[in-house]
Write a protein that holds these residues in place. Structure first.
Motif, PDB file in Angstrom:
ATOM      1  N   THR A   1      -5.547 112.565   1.229  1.00 45.12           N
ATOM      2  CA  THR A   1      -6.224 110.889   1.657  1.00 45.12           C
ATOM      3  C   THR A   1      -6.882 110.198   1.073  1.00 45.12           C
ATOM      4  O   THR A   1      -6.831 108.970   0.444  1.00 45.12           O
ATOM      5  CB  THR A   1      -6.662 110.866   3.251  1.00 45.12           C
TER       6      THR A   1
ATOM      7  N   THR B   1      -5.827 107.198  -2.107  1.00 47.39           N
ATOM      8  CA  THR B   1      -6.651 105.604  -1.983  1.00 47.39           C
ATOM      9  C   THR B   1      -6.296 105.295  -2.918  1.00 47.39           C
ATOM     10  O   THR B   1      -6.057 104.892  -3.771  1.00 47.39           O
ATOM     11  CB  THR B   1      -7.168 106.163  -0.564  1.00 47.39           C
TER      12      THR B   1
ATOM     13  N   GLY C   1      -3.210 103.717  -4.942  1.00 48.90           N
ATOM     14  CA  GLY C   1      -3.030 102.707  -3.577  1.00 48.90           C
ATOM     15  C   GLY C   1      -2.854 102.053  -3.049  1.00 48.90           C
ATOM     16  O   GLY C   1      -2.039 101.664  -2.026  1.00 48.90           O
ATOM     17  N   GLU C   2      -2.835 103.549  -2.248  1.00 48.85           N
ATOM     18  CA  GLU C   2      -1.408 103.506  -0.606  1.00 48.85           C
ATOM     19  C   GLU C   2      -3.236 102.830   0.200  1.00 48.85           C
ATOM     20  O   GLU C   2      -4.239 102.493  -0.069  1.00 48.85           O
ATOM     21  CB  GLU C   2      -1.768 105.136  -0.161  1.00 48.85           C
ATOM     22  N   THR C   3      -2.426 102.043   1.643  1.00 52.52           N
ATOM     23  CA  THR C   3      -3.400 101.159   1.915  1.00 52.52           C
ATOM     24  C   THR C   3      -4.128 102.379   3.129  1.00 52.52           C
ATOM     25  O   THR C   3      -3.977 102.968   3.326  1.00 52.52           O
ATOM     26  CB  THR C   3      -2.392 100.449   3.105  1.00 52.52           C
ATOM     27  N   ALA C   4      -5.076 101.785   3.747  1.00 56.55           N
ATOM     28  CA  ALA C   4      -6.029 102.666   4.703  1.00 56.55           C
ATOM     29  C   ALA C   4      -4.885 102.225   6.352  1.00 56.55           C
ATOM     30  O   ALA C   4      -5.216 103.505   7.054  1.00 56.55           O
ATOM     31  CB  ALA C   4      -7.495 102.111   5.136  1.00 56.55           C
ATOM     32  N   VAL C   5      -4.022 101.024   6.429  1.00 53.75           N
ATOM     33  CA  VAL C   5      -3.251 101.528   7.129  1.00 53.75           C
ATOM     34  C   VAL C   5      -2.828 102.322   7.078  1.00 53.75           C
ATOM     35  O   VAL C   5      -2.578 102.997   8.146  1.00 53.75           O
ATOM     36  CB  VAL C   5      -3.034  99.668   7.943  1.00 53.75           C
ATOM     37  N   ARG C   6      -1.589 102.513   6.541  1.00 55.20           N
ATOM     38  CA  ARG C   6      -0.802 103.755   6.778  1.00 55.20           C
ATOM     39  C   ARG C   6      -1.419 105.025   6.428  1.00 55.20           C
ATOM     40  O   ARG C   6      -1.219 105.446   7.402  1.00 55.20           O
ATOM     41  CB  ARG C   6      -0.146 102.662   5.242  1.00 55.20           C
TER      42      ARG C   6
ATOM     43  N   VAL D   1       4.468 101.012   9.925  1.00 52.88           N
ATOM     44  CA  VAL D   1       4.313 100.859   8.184  1.00 52.88           C
ATOM     45  C   VAL D   1       5.026 101.344   7.181  1.00 52.88           C
ATOM     46  O   VAL D   1       4.487 101.289   6.227  1.00 52.88           O
ATOM     47  CB  VAL D   1       3.014 100.879   8.380  1.00 52.88           C
TER      48      VAL D   1
END
Length: 157
Positions: free
Chosen positions: A58, A62, A65-70, A82
């Motif tokens: 995780t 992050t 660039g991965e989003t917190a929502v996903r 998503v």
């Protein structure tokens, strides 16, 4: 929580990590999208109860660039809007490939058909290898009870 054994200070495990890490380079260098790779690692790690790997992947996702929502919805990806259809196929393969003992037939034909629909042969090879590899890492860390929380992105690069 304290680890049963420090895997990173054990000569045998260190040599093993180096070898499977080198095997993992084939996956890293494949055309399988990096975001998909991290989602698969996270989902398998969640299923296996591997806190260390869940923390690592995780944080790495992050940092990439991965989003917190996903990331927050990986565990409930079926109910989330998503993820792409391709990511959903990869997550289904990760789950079924991780839970082999739970389904005597392994990966379902339905899941396989979805994987074939969205990925080429190279990417499928990478997906299969990735599921096998993350499950190996999960087992090492769960058996040793490697604690989660201290990983810093890129620290094993």
């Amino acid at each position: 929580m304290e680890a049963r054994v420090n895997l990173f200070a054990n000569d045998v495990v260190t040599k093993f990590f180096k070898r499977i890490g080198n095997a993992g380079l084939a996956i890293d260098n494949s055309t399988l999208p990096k975001a998909t790779q991290e989602l698969v690692k996270i989902r398998a790690s969640q299923i296996n109860g591997c806190g260390f790997c869940t923390d690592m992947h995780t944080k790495d996702a992050t940092a990439e660039g991965e989003t917190a929502v996903r990331l927050n919805l990986v565990a409930v990806w079926r109910e989330a809007t998503v993820f792409t259809e391709a990511e959903r196929a990869a997550l289904a393969l990760a789950e079924e490939g991780t839970r082999l003992a739970d389904a005597h037939r392994g990966v379902s034909d339905e899941t396989w058909d979805q994987v074939r629909k969205h990925y080429d042969d190279e990417q499928i090879g990478a997906l299969i290898s990735l599921v096998a590899l993350i499950n190996a890492y999960n087992r090492l860390n769960v058996i040793a009870r490697t604690p989660a929380g201290s990983y810093e992105p890129g620290m094993f690069s």
